[in-house]
Write a protein that holds these residues in place. Sequence first.
Motif, mmCIF file in Angstrom:
data_model
loop_
_atom_site.group_PDB
_atom_site.id
_atom_site.type_symbol
_atom_site.label_atom_id
_atom_site.label_comp_id
_atom_site.label_asym_id
_atom_site.label_seq_id
_atom_site.Cartn_x
_atom_site.Cartn_y
_atom_site.Cartn_z
ATOM 1 N N GLY A 1 0.818 -1.209 0.000
ATOM 2 C CA GLY A 1 0.000 0.000 0.000
ATOM 3 C C GLY A 1 0.850 1.255 0.000
ATOM 4 N N ARG B 1 2.251 1.727 -3.467
ATOM 5 C CA ARG B 1 1.206 2.219 -4.381
ATOM 6 C C ARG B 1 1.051 3.738 -4.270
ATOM 7 N NH1 ARG B 1 -4.341 3.102 -3.277
ATOM 8 N NH2 ARG B 1 -5.544 3.367 -5.183
ATOM 9 N N TRP C 1 3.935 2.104 -8.941
ATOM 10 C CA TRP C 1 2.486 2.029 -8.674
ATOM 11 C C TRP C 1 1.828 0.802 -9.292
ATOM 12 C CZ3 TRP C 1 -1.194 2.371 -12.683
ATOM 13 C CH2 TRP C 1 -2.520 2.353 -12.257
ATOM 14 N N ARG D 1 -1.226 -1.636 -7.714
ATOM 15 C CA ARG D 1 -2.386 -0.772 -7.968
ATOM 16 C C ARG D 1 -3.672 -1.268 -7.303
ATOM 17 N NH1 ARG D 1 -1.254 -4.024 -12.032
ATOM 18 N NH2 ARG D 1 -2.869 -5.105 -13.223
ATOM 19 N N HIS D 2 -3.760 -2.559 -7.000
ATOM 20 C CA HIS D 2 -4.991 -3.098 -6.415
ATOM 21 C C HIS D 2 -4.947 -3.128 -4.889
ATOM 22 C CE1 HIS D 2 -6.382 -4.079 -10.370
ATOM 23 N NE2 HIS D 2 -5.413 -4.955 -10.592
ATOM 24 N N GLU D 3 -3.839 -2.661 -4.303
ATOM 25 C CA GLU D 3 -3.715 -2.656 -2.844
ATOM 26 C C GLU D 3 -4.487 -1.468 -2.281
ATOM 27 O OE1 GLU D 3 -3.012 -3.903 0.755
ATOM 28 O OE2 GLU D 3 -2.195 -5.003 -0.968
ATOM 29 N N ARG D 4 -5.577 -1.762 -1.547
ATOM 30 C CA ARG D 4 -6.467 -0.688 -1.095
ATOM 31 C C ARG D 4 -6.561 -0.588 0.428
ATOM 32 N NH1 ARG D 4 -8.222 2.811 -5.225
ATOM 33 N NH2 ARG D 4 -8.099 1.630 -7.168
ATOM 34 N N SER D 5 -5.663 -1.228 1.153
ATOM 35 C CA SER D 5 -5.763 -1.219 2.609
ATOM 36 C C SER D 5 -5.493 0.187 3.158
ATOM 37 C CB SER D 5 -4.755 -2.202 3.218
ATOM 38 O OG SER D 5 -3.449 -1.898 2.777
ATOM 39 N N ASP D 6 -6.152 0.506 4.271
ATOM 40 C CA ASP D 6 -5.994 1.829 4.881
ATOM 41 C C ASP D 6 -4.626 1.960 5.534
ATOM 42 O OD1 ASP D 6 -8.513 2.648 4.150
ATOM 43 O OD2 ASP D 6 -9.442 1.889 5.991
ATOM 44 N N GLY E 1 -9.182 6.915 -3.359
ATOM 45 C CA GLY E 1 -9.426 5.884 -2.364
ATOM 46 C C GLY E 1 -8.334 5.749 -1.333
ATOM 47 N N ILE E 2 -7.550 6.813 -1.124
ATOM 48 C CA ILE E 2 -6.446 6.765 -0.170
ATOM 49 C C ILE E 2 -6.718 7.743 0.955
ATOM 50 C CG2 ILE E 2 -3.975 7.119 0.138
ATOM 51 C CD1 ILE E 2 -3.691 6.573 -2.875
#
Length: 483
Positions: free
Chosen positions: A5, A8, A54, A58-63, A154-155
Amino acid sequence: MRFRGILRILGLLICLFSVTLVPPGVVALIYQDGGGVAFLLAFMVSLVVGFCVWYPNRHERSDLKVRDGFLLTVLFWTVLGAVGILPLWFTAEVPLSITDAAFESFSGLTTTGATILTSIEHLPHSILFYRQQLQWLGGMGIIVLAVAILPMLGIGGMQLYRAEIPGPLKDAKMTPRIADTAKHLWYIYVALTAACAIAYKLAGMGWFDAIGHAFSTIAVGGFSTYDASMGYFDSATINTICVVFLIISSINFAVHYAAITGRSITGYFRDPEARAFVLIQVALVILVFLTVLVHDLFSSTEEAFNQAMFQAVSISTTAGFATTDFSSWPLFLPILLIFASFIGGCASSTAGGLKVVRVMLLFRQGVRELNRLVHPAGVYSVKLGKRIMPQRVVEAVWGFFAAYALVFVVIMLGLLATGLDDVTAFSATAACLNNLGPGLGEVAANYADIPDAAKWLLVIAMLFGRLEVFTILVLLTPTFWRS
């Protein structure tokens, strides 16, 4: 630790930074100065590097968590400083070694204002604009700009914001959403820059110089498009404009926001840090003015006051602009001004130094300990204005001061080991750790003649100063890396 993440986001930030290489490229085309190819190459390389970092993540969406924010902040400034080297290194008209290019890039991005360049006015216009722009972007922190944009991707941005914005009260937000906070910061920042540029233009600068010096003034950076800095213009009006905007930019931007939204300037008078900052500046100006007046350094009282005011504010706010060689001033003045830079400006401003609020808390904690010696059974509190500071905040300030002193000593000893004399090593460490720029001794004019090892040590000092010591030191603790 969410490494994918972090990669990214870092890739996206590098791509965002590559866009900032376009304006200097346009300047190169306008002035036909030969720098266009260098900026085109730098843009392409940085864009490709950012994309390569990136794309696999690119699919890493963890907070992000707080620890991730600290690591990303340090990586961001380090990587962006490295990317900033490219145009300086690629430009044939500016033959720089990798060490000199790195020093100039990190000095610009951290708003230190130290330079290894000479005959600056003969450099390509694109390079001159790029140096000024680097300081402007670094002044508020590109991360804060990214915080306003990245939520759309989404970050989350709160972790970045908390790691980037300095000061013991940095967890307070001006608006409920962090993206709105960042946007408001930048609205104020851009508005001040535009006002400063217009004021410089009306005072006699050309548009190119006015915009460039507005960039470095609002960033409290100190880069200029001339070797003589502000002294090139020989204008009391320009000096005064610079002083006014340096003081404005050295006040907490949250106070500016409160004044604008409340449509009242009373917030400046109610804020204890802003009041203390202005009092320090007034006292310093008076002391410097009286000293230069007694020694008859200038031809008139008006010139003496203008020069004293300019140098006192410029050095103490960590801008580092110059109209004269302050290192040759008599008695204690050069050392006084260097020590004034340790205080710097207010928290959450673009100035460097320890910050006024920390110095206030250190002083009041010292007074409390003296009172306790006289009355051991007494109960005393540390107040900021009418607000009682939690003991945790006071302890954090003392911890910061101890860490700052440790970093200062280590870097100064390293500089002495490279062969620099005592005065040069001390002042260079202070100038770079406080993000000031000019020092004394061998670095009074520029840093071109010091050893390469010393330059790399000072680059580290710049990063420590820009990221307020703790952000980097926390990465060196075993606790940080434990899962």
